[in-house]
Write a protein that holds these residues in place. Structure first.
Motif, PDB file in Angstrom:
ATOM      1  N   ASP A 284      -1.098  -8.502   6.551  1.00 39.83           N
ATOM      2  CA  ASP A 284      -0.498  -7.368   6.198  1.00 39.83           C
ATOM      3  C   ASP A 284      -0.185  -7.359   4.749  1.00 39.83           C
ATOM      4  OD1 ASP A 284       1.980  -8.503   5.912  1.00 39.83           O
ATOM      5  OD2 ASP A 284       2.457  -8.058   7.892  1.00 39.83           O
ATOM      6  N   MET A 285       0.367  -6.022   4.439  1.00 39.34           N
ATOM      7  CA  MET A 285       0.509  -5.973   3.002  1.00 39.34           C
ATOM      8  C   MET A 285       1.487  -6.794   2.435  1.00 39.34           C
ATOM      9  SD  MET A 285       2.147  -2.207   2.744  1.00 39.34           S
ATOM     10  CE  MET A 285       3.563  -1.532   3.925  1.00 39.34           C
TER      11      MET A 285
ATOM     12  N   ASN B 191       0.950  -1.366  -0.014  1.00 37.76           N
ATOM     13  CA  ASN B 191      -0.018   0.068   0.003  1.00 37.76           C
ATOM     14  C   ASN B 191       0.897   1.224  -0.125  1.00 37.76           C
ATOM     15  OD1 ASN B 191       0.716   0.623   2.661  1.00 37.76           O
ATOM     16  ND2 ASN B 191      -1.111  -0.530   3.392  1.00 37.76           N
ATOM     17  N   ASN B 192       0.309   2.331  -0.002  1.00 40.11           N
ATOM     18  CA  ASN B 192       0.888   3.550  -0.129  1.00 40.11           C
ATOM     19  C   ASN B 192       1.769   4.233   0.896  1.00 40.11           C
ATOM     20  OD1 ASN B 192      -0.994   4.827   1.491  1.00 40.11           O
ATOM     21  ND2 ASN B 192      -2.260   5.809   0.128  1.00 40.11           N
ATOM     22  N   THR B 193       1.949   3.454   1.927  1.00 38.99           N
ATOM     23  CA  THR B 193       2.857   3.359   3.236  1.00 38.99           C
ATOM     24  C   THR B 193       4.215   2.869   3.031  1.00 38.99           C
ATOM     25  OG1 THR B 193       2.115   1.630   4.532  1.00 38.99           O
ATOM     26  CG2 THR B 193       0.894   3.553   4.703  1.00 38.99           C
TER      27      THR B 193
ATOM     28  N   VAL C 274     -10.196   2.310   2.585  1.00 35.97           N
ATOM     29  CA  VAL C 274      -9.248   1.576   2.105  1.00 35.97           C
ATOM     30  C   VAL C 274      -9.823   0.172   1.838  1.00 35.97           C
ATOM     31  CG1 VAL C 274      -6.864   0.851   2.566  1.00 35.97           C
ATOM     32  CG2 VAL C 274      -7.636   3.149   3.120  1.00 35.97           C
TER      33      VAL C 274
HETATM   34  C1  LIG Z   1      -0.982  -0.420   4.973  1.00 32.35           C
HETATM   35  O1  LIG Z   1      -0.539  -1.986   5.126  1.00 32.35           O
HETATM   36  C2  LIG Z   1      -0.270  -1.999   6.689  1.00 32.35           C
HETATM   37  C3  LIG Z   1      -0.375  -3.337   7.111  1.00 32.35           C
HETATM   38  O2  LIG Z   1       0.887  -3.786   6.445  1.00 32.35           O
HETATM   39  C4  LIG Z   1      -1.548  -1.315   7.326  1.00 32.35           C
HETATM   40  O3  LIG Z   1      -1.139  -1.231   8.913  1.00 32.35           O
HETATM   41  C5  LIG Z   1      -1.938   0.086   7.018  1.00 32.35           C
HETATM   42  O4  LIG Z   1      -3.006   0.517   7.615  1.00 32.35           O
HETATM   43  C6  LIG Z   1      -2.089   0.311   5.577  1.00 32.35           C
HETATM   44  N1  LIG Z   1      -2.185   1.515   5.273  1.00 32.35           N
HETATM   45  C7  LIG Z   1      -2.961   1.970   4.106  1.00 32.35           C
HETATM   46  C8  LIG Z   1      -3.195   3.352   3.905  1.00 32.35           C
HETATM   47  O5  LIG Z   1      -3.652   1.225   3.396  1.00 32.35           O
END
Ligand SMILES: *[C@@H]1O[C@H](CO)[C@@H](O)[C@H](O)[C@H]1NC(C)=O
Ligand SMILES: *[C@@H]1O[C@H](CO)[C@@H](O)[C@H](O)[C@H]1NC(C)=O
Ligand SMILES: *[C@@H]1O[C@H](CO)[C@@H](O)[C@H](O)[C@H]1NC(C)=O
Ligand SMILES: *[C@@H]1O[C@H](CO)[C@@H](O)[C@H](O)[C@H]1NC(C)=O
Ligand SMILES: *[C@@H]1O[C@H](CO)[C@@H](O)[C@H](O)[C@H]1NC(C)=O
Ligand SMILES: *[C@@H]1O[C@H](CO)[C@@H](O)[C@H](O)[C@H]1NC(C)=O
Ligand SMILES: *[C@@H]1O[C@H](CO)[C@@H](O)[C@H](O)[C@H]1NC(C)=O
Length: 702
Positions: free
Chosen positions: A316-317, A233-235, A309
């Motif tokens: 997790d991502m 994701n964008n983080t 989102v």
């Molecule tokens: C991005 O992914 C992380 C988990 O890997 C999660 O904690 C976070 O909320 C996500 N953020 C967005 C903006 O999607």
């Protein structure tokens, strides 16, 4: 399940033929891979348009994967290149074509070369020649551009040098559980009878090409499957090929487990298709604050888009990237192993440049027209894969110097432009803004390749599911009507050659979600493209030439860049570059994580093309160290952090997730950096952890 084929019995015999016997071949085939990893620090990632998402390390490297196919006489080659980047840009294709002309004369040109991006949103940006796509990267980034151009050319060179006789097999099958439609309300606006022809609101088919040599040994694989590479994701600040890059990594590894990533002979491309409205985040959108589903029509939570989102299937991502990547890898391998339908027939191509801002589209009773590019309001809201960060407003000051310079050139749309784009409310009138240089393209590539019964439609944009289906059907039907065999199939190769945003159907456009707002040439964009691709298909079927079309501009010399360079690096007082700040422990169990930290320097000093910032090494019985993992391994992560901007201090963290089946023994981790002196001299250095041992998970009690 298989594509119908007239010579399937012969093909089956060939496919089952034991390896090692030279067999009749239909084609000449080459495959090559090269590193295109961009600056691993301080550069905005391309895709989400989130100014705060800048590179700060590497999860795994970006590659360019090139395939050259010609008939058995070597005539009319086509070159298909899939790159681990968000998309391709016009200025990069123009430069690659120039370099190929210098190396190979007129063998490879803009006409028979297609470069297609996988659409990862986790690789450095700044490689476009049009302003809109370089805003969040503070303008053009030469370092990203060079890494892409050099690596793409190198991959084609390697493919060229490996050309040999071979055969191609094709297979197609469904992959479920790996993609969903992220704008279902727009899709739902398509005609009822059209929707009724399809079981799903996204394409689930994966089309696989299997390349083998004259001994039936694998050379490579390309598959097309439509899904955004937005599992990360964008983080995320670590360079990553996202789900498709990881699928390639797994496939290549499975074909040659002894080689390090990017160094094996077998090349496996997971190419992008009509992914415009297709998300990998299969758990769907929900509100970050309440955890409840978002408002479906607007994708907002309490009226705020940034809270809505979509989440992937994983915990997790990274886990989501793994799952969607593995799903594509497994299905591709099954289809590859089972592929028995032989590709037969000529190799050919057609290409023409089109000024998409003024195409007349002939419909039943009327003629309609495309528009000069413009972005609608929903563009700023973003998507559920990455809610809008594009909140730049006219006259507003920001810390983005590039924006502060160009915002004064924003202008209100003309009446003609408003009428042309209706019902899209225009937010940024990119097509009527030409200063300081063009904001979006007018002229783009349109191109089709034929390899036997397969036709590859290379589109310079993100086509939605239904847009892709209509384009494929129109092209396939035109070809069959002009005498092509009944087993003709076509695929969409998305994000190819240039980038001209999105393409929705006319009906989806009326709903003006993000994809409709980003359909820059207006409501008839899709029909205009279809008309052009059908023209190319008919010319190809009849053996006729097509005009070259208007040449696109090369704006390289006009590019503005506001990304500050690296000034210098310094170690903190009393320390030296590569000094261990946090060392490894003496012993780790299998399945745990090793973490070490070093005094670092800015990775932008050297992108280390075909190299690595880290090595995990194992001590061999001859007392030599052997490299087991690099910065391109899924199991490792390379993190860079600036600790003092004024003094040029930084820190590097390296982690290694030790696999549960890692061989027991003695290991160490090395960091390979380069530091820059104030007079710009760049010097390499190395940091080394202590020796540590990996022991069986059962060896030591908790
Ligand atoms: C991005 O992914 C992380 C988990 O890997 C999660 O904690 C976070 O909320 C996500 N953020 C967005 C903006 O999607
Ligand atoms: C998916 O593939 C199958 C088998 O080749 C084919 O019958 C079907 O039409 C394809 N679906 C789409 C949407 O292209
Ligand atoms: C795999 O890699 C090894 C070592 O580089 C090489 O000897 C072998 O030929 C490769 N196999 C294939 C199928 O490419
Ligand atoms: C187009 O012409 C046909 C036949 O003349 C007519 O039936 C149809 O309603 C017309 N369509 C439009 C959109 O005007
Ligand atoms: C932007 O900054 C300039 C210079 O600092 C200032 O004169 C101007 O008022 C600011 N504009 C806005 C809208 O804040
Ligand atoms: C088509 O173009 C090719 C290459 O420029 C040329 O050799 C050929 O004569 C042309 N054919 C026709 C029918 O114009
Ligand atoms: C690590 O092992 C190598 C090989 O046995 C040895 O030469 C070296 O001195 C060891 N390093 C440390 C820091 O003990």
């Amino acid at each position: 399940m298989h594509v119908v084929c007239g010579v399937s019995i012969l093909a089956t015999i060939v496919a089952l033929f034991p390896s090692g016997y030279a067999i009749e071949t239909n084609y000449r085939i080459g495959a090559g891979i090269a590193d295109i990893t961009g600056p691993a620090a301080e550069v905005n990632m391309m895709g989400y348009a989130n100014p705060s998402q800048v590179s700060n390390g590497i999860h795994f490297r970006q590659y360019s994967r090139a395939f050259i196919v010609s008939d058995s006489a070597g005539q009319k080659p086509v070159v298909f290149v899939s790159v681990d980047a968000c998309m391709l840009s016009q200025v990069i294709k123009l430069e690659v074509v120039k370099k190929l002309a210098a190396m190979y004369g007129d063998i490879y040109t803009e006409k028979n070369l297609c470069i297609s991006g996988i659409h990862t949103h986790s690789t450095p940006g700044g490689f476009h020649q049009y302003i809109l796509y370089d805003i969040t990267s503070l303008g053009f980034v030469e370092e990203t551009y060079e890494a892409l151009v050099n690596g793409i050319v190198k991959s084609i060179q390697r493919a060229h040098d490996s050309i040999r006789p071979g055969n191609i097999f094709i297979n197609e099958g469904e992959l479920l559980g790996s993609n969903i439609n992220r704008s279902p309300t727009a899709y739902a606006n398509n005609p009822v009878d059209e929707k009724a022809r399809y079981r799903y609101n996204v394409d689930k088919n994966m089309t696989v090409l299997k390349f083998v040599d004259a001994n039936n040994q694998g050379i490579g694989m390309i598959n097309w499957f439509a899904v955004h590479c937005t599992s990360m994701n964008n983080t995320n600040g670590l360079i990553s090929g996202d789900n498709k890059g990881y699928a390639s990594y797994l496939f290549e590894k499975s074909m040659n487990s002894t080689s390090l990533p990017g160094q094996g002979k077998f090349v496996a491309a997971f190419a992008q298709s009509n992914e415009g409205d297709v998300s990998p985040n299969t758990a769907g959108p929900r509100c970050l604050d309440t955890g409840l589903p978002c408002d479906t029509a607007t994708s907002t939570c309490n009226g705020r888009n940034e809270l809505c989102v979509a989440f992937g299937p994983g915990k997790d991502m990274v886990d989501s990237t793994r799952i969607i990547g593995e799903n594509q890898f497994r299905r591709a391998l099954e289809l590859f192993n089972a592929a028995s339908t032989m590709v037969t027939g000529p190799v050919d191509f057609r290409h023409t440049y089109v000024d998409m801002s003024q195409v007349k589209v002939h419909q039943q009773n009327t003629t309609v027209q495309t528009c000069k590019p413009a972005m609608g309001y929903s563009f700023a809201a973003g998507t559920t894969d990455g809610p809008g960060m594009f909140d730049f407003k006219q006259g507003a000051n920001s810390s983005n110097f590039f924006w502060n310079l160009i915002r004064d050139f924003l202008k209100d749309p003309s009446k003609a432009q408003i009428d042309c784009h209706r019902p899209k409310p225009i937010l940024i009138d990119v097509g009527e803004m030409t200063r300081p240089y063009a904001w979006a393209p007018d002229i783009v590539d349109t191109q089709i390749f034929r390899i036997g019964q397969l036709v590859i439609i290379t589109v310079p944009a993100e086509f939605t599911t239904m847009s892709g289906r209509r384009t494929r059907d129109a092209v396939t039907n035109a070809l069959k009507a002009s005498g092509f065999p009944s087993n003709t199939v076509s695929v969409i190769a998305g994000l190819s050659n240039d980038y001209a945003d999105y393409v929705t159907t006319y009906e989806e456009y009326q709903v003006q979600r993000y994809e409709g707002a980003s359909t820059i040439y207006g409501p008839h964009t899709l029909e205009a493209y279809i008309q052009k691709f059908v023209m190319l298909a008919e010319a190809l079927a009849k053996g006729e030439n097509v005009s070259a079309g208007p040449p696109p501009p090369n704006l390289y010399s006009k590019q503005l860049s506001f990304l500050p360079p690296v000034i210098f690096d310094l170690p903190p007082l009393g320390k030296h570059f590569g000094e261990v700040i946090q060392d490894a422990e003496q012993q780790y169990r299998q399945g745990t994580t090793v973490e070490v930290k070093f005094v670092g320097a800015n990775p932008r000093n050297n992108v280390k093309a075909e190299g690595t910032f880290l090595k995990v090494e194992q001590l061999q019985s001859n007392q030599q160290w052997a490299v087991k993992y690099t910065d391109s391994s899924w199991e490792t992560r390379f993190h860079w952090k600036q600790t003092n901007m004024i003094l040029g201090h930084s820190e590097v963290g390296i982690t290694w997730d030790v696999p549960a089946n890692q061989e027991e023994g003695t290991y160490r981790i090395q960091y390979l950096g380069d530091w820059k002196r104030i007079d710009r001299l760049i010097t390499p250095f190395t940091g080394t952890s202590r020796n540590f041992t990996i022991v069986s998970a059962e060896a030591i009690p908790h």
